[in-house]
Design a protein around this motif. Structure first.
Motif, PDB file in Angstrom:
ATOM      1  N   ASN A  45       0.832  -1.204   0.000  1.00  0.00           N
ATOM      2  CA  ASN A  45       0.000   0.000   0.000  1.00  0.00           C
ATOM      3  C   ASN A  45       0.869   1.256   0.000  1.00  0.00           C
ATOM      4  O   ASN A  45       2.095   1.191   0.162  1.00  0.00           O
ATOM      5  CB  ASN A  45      -0.982   0.002   1.178  1.00  0.00           C
ATOM      6  N   ARG A  46       0.224   2.384  -0.204  1.00  0.00           N
ATOM      7  CA  ARG A  46       0.908   3.667  -0.337  1.00  0.00           C
ATOM      8  C   ARG A  46       1.651   4.054   0.936  1.00  0.00           C
ATOM      9  O   ARG A  46       2.777   4.547   0.888  1.00  0.00           O
ATOM     10  CB  ARG A  46      -0.103   4.752  -0.715  1.00  0.00           C
ATOM     11  N   GLU A  47       1.047   3.813   2.082  1.00  0.00           N
ATOM     12  CA  GLU A  47       1.652   4.216   3.349  1.00  0.00           C
ATOM     13  C   GLU A  47       2.976   3.495   3.588  1.00  0.00           C
ATOM     14  O   GLU A  47       3.960   4.110   4.009  1.00  0.00           O
ATOM     15  CB  GLU A  47       0.690   3.963   4.517  1.00  0.00           C
ATOM     16  N   LEU A  48       3.010   2.197   3.311  1.00  0.00           N
ATOM     17  CA  LEU A  48       4.257   1.450   3.501  1.00  0.00           C
ATOM     18  C   LEU A  48       5.304   1.852   2.470  1.00  0.00           C
ATOM     19  O   LEU A  48       6.492   1.877   2.765  1.00  0.00           O
ATOM     20  CB  LEU A  48       3.991  -0.061   3.466  1.00  0.00           C
ATOM     21  N   ARG A  49       4.868   2.193   1.250  1.00  0.00           N
ATOM     22  CA  ARG A  49       5.823   2.700   0.240  1.00  0.00           C
ATOM     23  C   ARG A  49       6.431   4.010   0.717  1.00  0.00           C
ATOM     24  O   ARG A  49       7.634   4.244   0.575  1.00  0.00           O
ATOM     25  CB  ARG A  49       5.133   2.891  -1.110  1.00  0.00           C
ATOM     26  N   GLN A  50       5.598   4.892   1.291  1.00  0.00           N
ATOM     27  CA  GLN A  50       6.106   6.167   1.800  1.00  0.00           C
ATOM     28  C   GLN A  50       7.082   5.944   2.955  1.00  0.00           C
ATOM     29  O   GLN A  50       8.107   6.629   3.044  1.00  0.00           O
ATOM     30  CB  GLN A  50       4.954   7.063   2.238  1.00  0.00           C
ATOM     31  N   LEU A  51       6.789   4.991   3.812  1.00  0.00           N
ATOM     32  CA  LEU A  51       7.690   4.682   4.918  1.00  0.00           C
ATOM     33  C   LEU A  51       9.015   4.133   4.392  1.00  0.00           C
ATOM     34  O   LEU A  51      10.092   4.531   4.855  1.00  0.00           O
ATOM     35  CB  LEU A  51       7.038   3.681   5.869  1.00  0.00           C
ATOM     36  N   GLN A  52       8.948   3.267   3.396  1.00  0.00           N
ATOM     37  CA  GLN A  52      10.168   2.744   2.789  1.00  0.00           C
ATOM     38  C   GLN A  52      10.987   3.875   2.161  1.00  0.00           C
ATOM     39  O   GLN A  52      12.206   3.936   2.331  1.00  0.00           O
ATOM     40  CB  GLN A  52       9.829   1.693   1.735  1.00  0.00           C
ATOM     41  N   ASP A  53      10.328   4.790   1.473  1.00  0.00           N
ATOM     42  CA  ASP A  53      11.026   5.931   0.873  1.00  0.00           C
ATOM     43  C   ASP A  53      11.674   6.791   1.948  1.00  0.00           C
ATOM     44  O   ASP A  53      12.785   7.309   1.761  1.00  0.00           O
ATOM     45  CB  ASP A  53      10.066   6.774   0.032  1.00  0.00           C
ATOM     46  N   ALA A  54      11.006   6.939   3.098  1.00  0.00           N
ATOM     47  CA  ALA A  54      11.573   7.724   4.196  1.00  0.00           C
ATOM     48  C   ALA A  54      12.834   7.064   4.742  1.00  0.00           C
ATOM     49  O   ALA A  54      13.816   7.752   5.066  1.00  0.00           O
ATOM     50  CB  ALA A  54      10.537   7.906   5.305  1.00  0.00           C
ATOM     51  N   PHE A  55      12.850   5.734   4.842  1.00  0.00           N
ATOM     52  CA  PHE A  55      14.059   5.031   5.272  1.00  0.00           C
ATOM     53  C   PHE A  55      15.201   5.259   4.283  1.00  0.00           C
ATOM     54  O   PHE A  55      16.339   5.493   4.679  1.00  0.00           O
ATOM     55  CB  PHE A  55      13.802   3.526   5.405  1.00  0.00           C
ATOM     56  N   THR A  56      14.897   5.212   3.003  1.00  0.00           N
ATOM     57  CA  THR A  56      15.926   5.435   1.986  1.00  0.00           C
ATOM     58  C   THR A  56      16.484   6.846   2.091  1.00  0.00           C
ATOM     59  O   THR A  56      17.699   7.051   2.052  1.00  0.00           O
ATOM     60  CB  THR A  56      15.338   5.191   0.575  1.00  0.00           C
ATOM     61  N   THR A  57      15.616   7.839   2.247  1.00  0.00           N
ATOM     62  CA  THR A  57      16.043   9.233   2.394  1.00  0.00           C
ATOM     63  C   THR A  57      16.860   9.415   3.667  1.00  0.00           C
ATOM     64  O   THR A  57      17.903  10.090   3.665  1.00  0.00           O
ATOM     65  CB  THR A  57      14.818  10.167   2.408  1.00  0.00           C
ATOM     66  N   MET A  58      16.418   8.800   4.761  1.00  0.00           N
ATOM     67  CA  MET A  58      17.137   8.913   6.028  1.00  0.00           C
ATOM     68  C   MET A  58      18.533   8.307   5.911  1.00  0.00           C
ATOM     69  O   MET A  58      19.518   8.914   6.356  1.00  0.00           O
ATOM     70  CB  MET A  58      16.369   8.204   7.145  1.00  0.00           C
ATOM     71  N   ALA A  59      18.654   7.140   5.302  1.00  0.00           N
ATOM     72  CA  ALA A  59      19.965   6.509   5.144  1.00  0.00           C
ATOM     73  C   ALA A  59      20.884   7.395   4.301  1.00  0.00           C
ATOM     74  O   ALA A  59      22.062   7.562   4.625  1.00  0.00           O
ATOM     75  CB  ALA A  59      19.827   5.122   4.516  1.00  0.00           C
ATOM     76  N   ALA A  60      20.351   7.987   3.233  1.00  0.00           N
ATOM     77  CA  ALA A  60      21.160   8.856   2.376  1.00  0.00           C
ATOM     78  C   ALA A  60      21.606  10.104   3.138  1.00  0.00           C
ATOM     79  O   ALA A  60      22.772  10.526   3.038  1.00  0.00           O
ATOM     80  CB  ALA A  60      20.380   9.248   1.124  1.00  0.00           C
ATOM     81  N   SER A  61      20.713  10.700   3.923  1.00  0.00           N
ATOM     82  CA  SER A  61      21.059  11.895   4.695  1.00  0.00           C
ATOM     83  C   SER A  61      22.119  11.582   5.744  1.00  0.00           C
ATOM     84  O   SER A  61      23.072  12.350   5.927  1.00  0.00           O
ATOM     85  CB  SER A  61      19.820  12.477   5.379  1.00  0.00           C
ATOM     86  N   LEU A  62      21.970  10.457   6.424  1.00  0.00           N
ATOM     87  CA  LEU A  62      22.969  10.063   7.422  1.00  0.00           C
ATOM     88  C   LEU A  62      24.312   9.784   6.773  1.00  0.00           C
ATOM     89  O   LEU A  62      25.370  10.136   7.296  1.00  0.00           O
ATOM     90  CB  LEU A  62      22.482   8.843   8.209  1.00  0.00           C
ATOM     91  N   ARG A  63      24.286   9.127   5.608  1.00  0.00           N
ATOM     92  CA  ARG A  63      25.515   8.822   4.869  1.00  0.00           C
ATOM     93  C   ARG A  63      26.218  10.122   4.453  1.00  0.00           C
ATOM     94  O   ARG A  63      27.435  10.268   4.622  1.00  0.00           O
ATOM     95  CB  ARG A  63      25.181   7.947   3.661  1.00  0.00           C
ATOM     96  N   ASP A  64      25.449  11.087   3.943  1.00  0.00           N
ATOM     97  CA  ASP A  64      26.025  12.359   3.540  1.00  0.00           C
ATOM     98  C   ASP A  64      26.623  13.109   4.737  1.00  0.00           C
ATOM     99  O   ASP A  64      27.718  13.680   4.646  1.00  0.00           O
ATOM    100  CB  ASP A  64      24.973  13.241   2.853  1.00  0.00           C
ATOM    101  N   ALA A  65      25.917  13.085   5.874  1.00  0.00           N
ATOM    102  CA  ALA A  65      26.424  13.769   7.063  1.00  0.00           C
ATOM    103  C   ALA A  65      27.696  13.106   7.572  1.00  0.00           C
ATOM    104  O   ALA A  65      28.656  13.773   7.948  1.00  0.00           O
ATOM    105  CB  ALA A  65      25.349  13.768   8.155  1.00  0.00           C
ATOM    106  N   ARG A  66      27.706  11.789   7.568  1.00  0.00           N
ATOM    107  CA  ARG A  66      28.915  11.058   7.986  1.00  0.00           C
ATOM    108  C   ARG A  66      30.102  11.375   7.070  1.00  0.00           C
ATOM    109  O   ARG A  66      31.202  11.644   7.534  1.00  0.00           O
ATOM    110  CB  ARG A  66      28.649   9.557   8.002  1.00  0.00           C
ATOM    111  N   ASP A  67      29.859  11.386   5.775  1.00  0.00           N
ATOM    112  CA  ASP A  67      30.934  11.656   4.815  1.00  0.00           C
ATOM    113  C   ASP A  67      31.436  13.096   4.959  1.00  0.00           C
ATOM    114  O   ASP A  67      32.627  13.354   4.761  1.00  0.00           O
ATOM    115  CB  ASP A  67      30.463  11.400   3.392  1.00  0.00           C
ATOM    116  N   ALA A  68      30.572  14.044   5.294  1.00  0.00           N
ATOM    117  CA  ALA A  68      30.977  15.443   5.442  1.00  0.00           C
ATOM    118  C   ALA A  68      31.871  15.621   6.669  1.00  0.00           C
ATOM    119  O   ALA A  68      32.757  16.467   6.667  1.00  0.00           O
ATOM    120  CB  ALA A  68      29.743  16.341   5.561  1.00  0.00           C
ATOM    121  N   VAL A  69      31.654  14.818   7.698  1.00  0.00           N
ATOM    122  CA  VAL A  69      32.438  14.923   8.934  1.00  0.00           C
ATOM    123  C   VAL A  69      33.800  14.269   8.749  1.00  0.00           C
ATOM    124  O   VAL A  69      34.794  14.734   9.306  1.00  0.00           O
ATOM    125  CB  VAL A  69      31.670  14.285  10.127  1.00  0.00           C
ATOM    126  N   GLN A  70      33.877  13.218   7.979  1.00  0.00           N
ATOM    127  CA  GLN A  70      35.137  12.478   7.796  1.00  0.00           C
ATOM    128  C   GLN A  70      36.067  13.194   6.917  1.00  0.00           C
ATOM    129  O   GLN A  70      36.414  13.848   6.304  1.00  0.00           O
ATOM    130  CB  GLN A  70      34.868  11.082   7.256  1.00  0.00           C
TER     131      GLN A  70
END
Length: 75
Positions: free
Chosen positions: A50-75
């Protein structure tokens, strides 16, 4: 007899939808645990029932990318 058959078919359909949703939530839980353990690779995009679970999955993908970018900026 026809009513019993219709009710049985409806029950089977409901069971299949619930099982599909449960598997999807389990997959999203695994993605959350991977991210929590520091694995920030993009999670696999899985089919969601359903749409809600797709949106939640997309949020996990966005969160992982944001965390990865923040980690890379600090290193």
């Amino acid at each position: 007899a026809l009513l019993a058959l219709i009710c049985a078919a409806a029950l089977v359909a409901i069971l299949l939808m619930v099982m599909s949703g449960t598997r999807s939530l389990e997959a999203l839980g695994m993605q959350a645990r991977r991210i929590a353990e520091g694995d920030l690779t993009p999670p696999a995009s899985l089919p969601m029932p359903n749409r809600e679970l797709r949106q939640l999955q997309d949020a996990f993908t966005t969160m992982a990318a944001s965390l990865r970018d923040a980690r890379d900026a600090v290193q």
